[in-house]
Design an enzyme around this catalytic site. Sequence first.
Site, PDB file in Angstrom:
ATOM      1  N   LYS A 176       0.852  -1.188   0.000  1.00 39.55           N
ATOM      2  CA  LYS A 176       0.000   0.000   0.000  1.00 39.55           C
ATOM      3  C   LYS A 176       0.887   1.238   0.000  1.00 39.55           C
ATOM      4  O   LYS A 176       1.480   1.612   1.002  1.00 39.55           O
ATOM      5  CB  LYS A 176      -0.934   0.059   1.206  1.00 39.55           C
ATOM      6  CG  LYS A 176      -2.080   1.017   0.878  1.00 39.55           C
ATOM      7  CD  LYS A 176      -2.797   1.609   2.023  1.00 39.55           C
ATOM      8  CE  LYS A 176      -2.108   2.735   2.702  1.00 39.55           C
ATOM      9  NZ  LYS A 176      -1.937   3.939   1.855  1.00 39.55           N
ATOM     10  N   GLU A 252       9.401   0.936  11.000  1.00 42.94           N
ATOM     11  CA  GLU A 252      10.364   2.038  10.884  1.00 42.94           C
ATOM     12  C   GLU A 252       9.558   3.312  11.057  1.00 42.94           C
ATOM     13  O   GLU A 252       8.730   3.638  10.209  1.00 42.94           O
ATOM     14  CB  GLU A 252      11.040   2.040   9.506  1.00 42.94           C
ATOM     15  CG  GLU A 252      11.841   0.797   9.178  1.00 42.94           C
ATOM     16  CD  GLU A 252      13.148   0.705   9.955  1.00 42.94           C
ATOM     17  OE1 GLU A 252      13.443   1.603  10.770  1.00 42.94           O
ATOM     18  OE2 GLU A 252      13.859  -0.293   9.752  1.00 42.94           O
ATOM     19  N   CYS A 286      13.173  10.842   7.319  1.00 45.76           N
ATOM     20  CA  CYS A 286      13.043  10.364   8.697  1.00 45.76           C
ATOM     21  C   CYS A 286      14.338  10.548   9.477  1.00 45.76           C
ATOM     22  O   CYS A 286      14.323  10.740  10.678  1.00 45.76           O
ATOM     23  CB  CYS A 286      12.637   8.901   8.686  1.00 45.76           C
ATOM     24  SG  CYS A 286      13.763   7.894   7.702  1.00 45.76           S
ATOM     25  N   GLU A 388       8.154  15.633  16.330  1.00 42.08           N
ATOM     26  CA  GLU A 388       8.610  15.547  14.938  1.00 42.08           C
ATOM     27  C   GLU A 388       7.752  16.457  14.067  1.00 42.08           C
ATOM     28  O   GLU A 388       6.530  16.353  14.057  1.00 42.08           O
ATOM     29  CB  GLU A 388       8.495  14.100  14.431  1.00 42.08           C
ATOM     30  CG  GLU A 388       9.046  13.946  13.037  1.00 42.08           C
ATOM     31  CD  GLU A 388       8.815  12.567  12.439  1.00 42.08           C
ATOM     32  OE1 GLU A 388       7.661  12.084  12.447  1.00 42.08           O
ATOM     33  OE2 GLU A 388       9.789  11.957  11.953  1.00 42.08           O
TER      34      GLU A 388
HETATM   35  P1  NAD Z   1       1.873   7.913   7.998  1.00 43.94           P
HETATM   36  O1  NAD Z   1       2.081   7.114   9.229  1.00 43.94           O
HETATM   37  O2  NAD Z   1       0.868   8.988   8.028  1.00 43.94           O
HETATM   38  O3  NAD Z   1       1.461   6.973   6.792  1.00 43.94           O
HETATM   39  C1  NAD Z   1       2.264   5.895   6.375  1.00 43.94           C
HETATM   40  C2  NAD Z   1       1.393   4.884   5.672  1.00 43.94           C
HETATM   41  O4  NAD Z   1       0.512   4.274   6.604  1.00 43.94           O
HETATM   42  C3  NAD Z   1       0.514   5.457   4.571  1.00 43.94           C
HETATM   43  O5  NAD Z   1       0.521   4.570   3.482  1.00 43.94           O
HETATM   44  C4  NAD Z   1      -0.850   5.531   5.237  1.00 43.94           C
HETATM   45  O6  NAD Z   1      -1.914   5.495   4.323  1.00 43.94           O
HETATM   46  C5  NAD Z   1      -0.813   4.295   6.088  1.00 43.94           C
HETATM   47  N1  NAD Z   1      -1.723   4.286   7.234  1.00 43.94           N
HETATM   48  C6  NAD Z   1      -2.125   5.334   7.983  1.00 43.94           C
HETATM   49  N2  NAD Z   1      -2.929   4.911   8.995  1.00 43.94           N
HETATM   50  C7  NAD Z   1      -3.019   3.564   8.881  1.00 43.94           C
HETATM   51  C8  NAD Z   1      -3.693   2.552   9.618  1.00 43.94           C
HETATM   52  N3  NAD Z   1      -4.430   2.834  10.707  1.00 43.94           N
HETATM   53  N4  NAD Z   1      -3.565   1.269   9.211  1.00 43.94           N
HETATM   54  C9  NAD Z   1      -2.827   0.958   8.136  1.00 43.94           C
HETATM   55  N5  NAD Z   1      -2.176   1.867   7.396  1.00 43.94           N
HETATM   56  C10 NAD Z   1      -2.244   3.159   7.763  1.00 43.94           C
HETATM   57  O7  NAD Z   1       3.317   8.464   7.604  1.00 43.94           O
HETATM   58  P2  NAD Z   1       3.675   9.469   6.412  1.00 43.94           P
HETATM   59  O8  NAD Z   1       3.134  10.812   6.760  1.00 43.94           O
HETATM   60  O9  NAD Z   1       3.316   8.847   5.132  1.00 43.94           O
HETATM   61  O10 NAD Z   1       5.276   9.500   6.507  1.00 43.94           O
HETATM   62  C11 NAD Z   1       5.990  10.361   7.334  1.00 43.94           C
HETATM   63  C12 NAD Z   1       6.420   9.640   8.605  1.00 43.94           C
HETATM   64  O11 NAD Z   1       7.189   8.499   8.250  1.00 43.94           O
HETATM   65  C13 NAD Z   1       7.323  10.453   9.509  1.00 43.94           C
HETATM   66  O12 NAD Z   1       6.929  10.242  10.829  1.00 43.94           O
HETATM   67  C14 NAD Z   1       8.699   9.857   9.267  1.00 43.94           C
HETATM   68  O13 NAD Z   1       9.616  10.019  10.322  1.00 43.94           O
HETATM   69  C15 NAD Z   1       8.366   8.431   9.048  1.00 43.94           C
HETATM   70  N6  NAD Z   1       9.429   7.756   8.305  1.00 43.94           N
HETATM   71  C16 NAD Z   1      10.245   6.873   8.966  1.00 43.94           C
HETATM   72  C17 NAD Z   1      11.270   6.232   8.295  1.00 43.94           C
HETATM   73  C18 NAD Z   1      12.192   5.262   8.989  1.00 43.94           C
HETATM   74  O14 NAD Z   1      12.920   4.559   8.315  1.00 43.94           O
HETATM   75  N7  NAD Z   1      12.181   5.192  10.299  1.00 43.94           N
HETATM   76  C19 NAD Z   1      11.455   6.492   6.932  1.00 43.94           C
HETATM   77  C20 NAD Z   1      10.611   7.405   6.291  1.00 43.94           C
HETATM   78  C21 NAD Z   1       9.587   8.019   6.988  1.00 43.94           C
END
Ligand code: NAD
Length: 484
Positions: A176, A252, A286, A388
């Site tokens: 997804k 992650e 991130c 963050e």
């Molecule tokens: P997000 O958590 O809003 O969304 C990530 C994904 O999860 C999306 O595809 C979203 O549709 C899905 N999602 C949301 N709620 C869900 C649920 N209840 N069940 C299943 N899927 C769900 O994150 P974002 O805004 O897309 O990305 C930014 C975040 O990602 C920041 O916090 C960043 O630090 C983190 N990040 C971490 C790493 C790492 O390696 N640690 C790498 C990149 C980004």
Amino acid sequence: MKQFRNFINGEFVATEKKFEKRSPLDNSVIGMVHEAGKKEVDAAVDAARAALKGPWGSMTIAQRVDMLYAVANEIDRRFEDFLAAEVADTGKPRSLASHIDIPRGAANFKIFADVVKNVPTEFFEMATPDGRGALNYAVRRPVGVVGVICPWNLPLLLMTWKVGPALACGNAVLVKPSEETPQTATLLGEVMNSVGMPKGVYNVLHGFGPGSAGEFITTHRGVNAITFTGETRTGAAIMKAAADGARPVSLEMGGKNPAIVFADADLDVALDGVMRSCFVNCGQVCLGTERVYVERPIFDTFVSKLKAGAEKLKIGRPDEKDVGMGPLISLEHRNKVLSYYRKAVEEGATVVTGGGVPNMPGEMAEGAWIQPTIWIGLGDDAAIAREEIFGPCTLVMPFDSEEEIVARANDTTYGLAASVYTQNINRAHRVAGELEVGLVWVNSWFLRDLRTPFGGAKQSGIGREGGVHSLEFYTEQKNICVKL
Ligand code: NAD
């Protein structure tokens, strides 16, 4: 109007329910995304199961490895298509996407193919009372159907960082992509078909989290394991979903990463590293830095040089010459980042540079543009030091001793990454050893050897990815004990 469809069992599948994908550059609609419902998720799980039982499950490792190399080569061949798709979805500079996102997207298939081809398993010879002994050997088996839930900041790179090892280990995936970045995952479906990947191995389901594809995948009992990159809050929700059926998760998540600059640092090296870690990808990395600690004797000099660097960054369209920063991913995300820009001022920060929205010409005025921003004058308790933000901004704070700075750097619920700038080799090792994070860079940032363990400590993650470490999640080890 472009249509971004789901990819299920080797076919592009349209749905009734659609949502708009808007350009971060000017907020224009660039395509319609077909949202997957329960029916599509069920179909993808069935297709994945069939692939595991069928041609994919019976392939040798060598055949799988060849297949993954073919995927990587086909991404390289269609480099311009992937580049255009990623740049359109994110608005990031072409120079960035062409150096990082797309090449790494392809490399992720090759590196894990190589790992799987070469990794040994363990063997123990065992004594038994009858003197005959027994032999123990371990074999790795795929975990089955893996749900892969992705963020929008490095869409292809972070998705293939999971899909590469998952497929190398013989699993089938339900991907997804983020609702903000539907394109490259969809394009990868075309690649899978053109290299002859068996149907059902790679599936893409578009949509949101709760009440949509994200929830339907993570709660589906036919999904054996879930790997996720995104916000910590979302990771916690996914962990709860995975508890039903006691299914493993790899998470992650977010960070509030410190950079620590000692007075003996090579200033140019430190400035280069901190500039990149604060502002590259418009601060949407991130591993990026949102807290910079500078030893007091060089604090003023460092702040003024960082200010000069930020003010030199050219903000503009992806294909503009020398562009250093694109827009944020969306107006919605910009609202979040701007709320922190306001909060910083309310809490009494001094804005060294930025703090608002740049004047952009023509239709770009409608885009998600933002100024790179530096604050001073607040301490570790400020919201901008603790939460963050995920934008091109940082709070710079002075410090006086090594002991103090280690404690302050560790005073957070997050534990993803940190960078340390010093020319004192003993101090570098000492401080790196004491920081409660998964990744430490000394005199650099984002220098990645893909064989090394990648992941976060504390609320930044569960599990490690990279090299052989990814195999822990994507395979089930089985010990076979043979009594002689
Ligand atoms: P997000 O958590 O809003 O969304 C990530 C994904 O999860 C999306 O595809 C979203 O549709 C899905 N999602 C949301 N709620 C869900 C649920 N209840 N069940 C299943 N899927 C769900 O994150 P974002 O805004 O897309 O990305 C930014 C975040 O990602 C920041 O916090 C960043 O630090 C983190 N990040 C971490 C790493 C790492 O390696 N640690 C790498 C990149 C980004």
